[in-house]
Design a protein around this motif. Structure first.
Motif, PDB file in Angstrom:
ATOM      1  N   CYS A  30      26.976  35.085  76.219  1.00  0.00           N
ATOM      2  CA  CYS A  30      25.600  34.584  76.290  1.00  0.00           C
ATOM      3  C   CYS A  30      25.554  33.103  76.680  1.00  0.00           C
ATOM      4  CB  CYS A  30      24.902  34.784  74.939  1.00  0.00           C
ATOM      5  SG  CYS A  30      23.209  34.163  74.922  1.00  0.00           S
ATOM      6  N   CYS A  33      20.026  31.627  78.129  1.00  0.00           N
ATOM      7  CA  CYS A  33      19.013  31.411  79.171  1.00  0.00           C
ATOM      8  C   CYS A  33      17.609  31.814  78.719  1.00  0.00           C
ATOM      9  CB  CYS A  33      19.389  32.169  80.431  1.00  0.00           C
ATOM     10  SG  CYS A  33      19.303  33.970  80.277  1.00  0.00           S
ATOM     11  N   CYS A  36      15.989  37.395  78.038  1.00  0.00           N
ATOM     12  CA  CYS A  36      15.779  38.570  77.193  1.00  0.00           C
ATOM     13  C   CYS A  36      14.674  38.316  76.165  1.00  0.00           C
ATOM     14  CB  CYS A  36      17.073  38.963  76.501  1.00  0.00           C
ATOM     15  SG  CYS A  36      17.823  37.615  75.573  1.00  0.00           S
ATOM     16  N   CYS A  82      19.318  40.646  81.476  1.00  0.00           N
ATOM     17  CA  CYS A  82      20.434  39.767  81.094  1.00  0.00           C
ATOM     18  C   CYS A  82      21.430  39.633  82.251  1.00  0.00           C
ATOM     19  CB  CYS A  82      21.139  40.309  79.857  1.00  0.00           C
ATOM     20  SG  CYS A  82      22.566  39.289  79.390  1.00  0.00           S
TER      21      CYS A  82
HETATM   22  S1  SF4 Z   1      19.494  37.184  78.879  1.00  0.00           S
HETATM   23 FE1  SF4 Z   1      19.641  36.782  76.674  1.00  0.00          FE
HETATM   24  S2  SF4 Z   1      21.624  37.621  75.978  1.00  0.00           S
HETATM   25 FE2  SF4 Z   1      21.662  37.463  78.246  1.00  0.00          FE
HETATM   26  S3  SF4 Z   1      22.595  35.463  78.664  1.00  0.00           S
HETATM   27 FE3  SF4 Z   1      20.383  35.133  78.651  1.00  0.00          FE
HETATM   28  S4  SF4 Z   1      19.892  34.525  76.499  1.00  0.00           S
HETATM   29 FE4  SF4 Z   1      21.974  35.451  76.499  1.00  0.00          FE
END
Ligand code: SF4
Ligand code: SF4
Length: 94
Positions: A30, A33, A36, A82
């Motif tokens: 992770c 970002c 999600c 993700c």
């Molecule tokens: S989408 Fe969510 S789980 Fe995936 S890298 Fe980004 S913050 Fe992490």
């Protein structure tokens, strides 16, 4: 006697589908970002501080966590957005 059965849903058009509930997020992958978090409409997820061994690490080093697993409806939208393939999902009763 209790028996385990897989939860089976149905689409608006009457087709069956099996919800895949969130099981875990790979903290090593992770990047925090937040994609999600934005896509989940059930308030299952939130950013938390990453636990680091070094005190020199940046303070804003955040990682996504499953904070309300019981709210999940198994839609898999989080996994779909993700970019790092952090998610593990499974049907209920599997
Ligand atoms: S989408 Fe969510 S789980 Fe995936 S890298 Fe980004 S913050 Fe992490
Ligand atoms: S599967 Fe759907 S409801 Fe569950 S955490 Fe992911 S986006 Fe939220």
């Amino acid at each position: 006697m209790q028996t385990e059965t897989t939860l089976v849903g149905v689409t608006r058009g009457g087709k069956t589908w099996i919800p895949q509930f969130v099981q875990a997020i790979d903290r090593e992958r992770c990047i925090g970002c937040g994609r999600c978090y934005k896509i989940c409409g059930r308030e299952v997820l939130n950013l938390v501080e990453r636990e680091t061994e070094s005190e020199d690490e940046e303070a804003e080093n955040m990682v996504m966590a499953v904070v309300n697993p019981d709210n999940c409806i198994g839609c898999e939208a989080c996994a779909k957005v993700c970019p790092k393939k952090c998610y593990t999902h499974a049907p209920l009763g599997a």
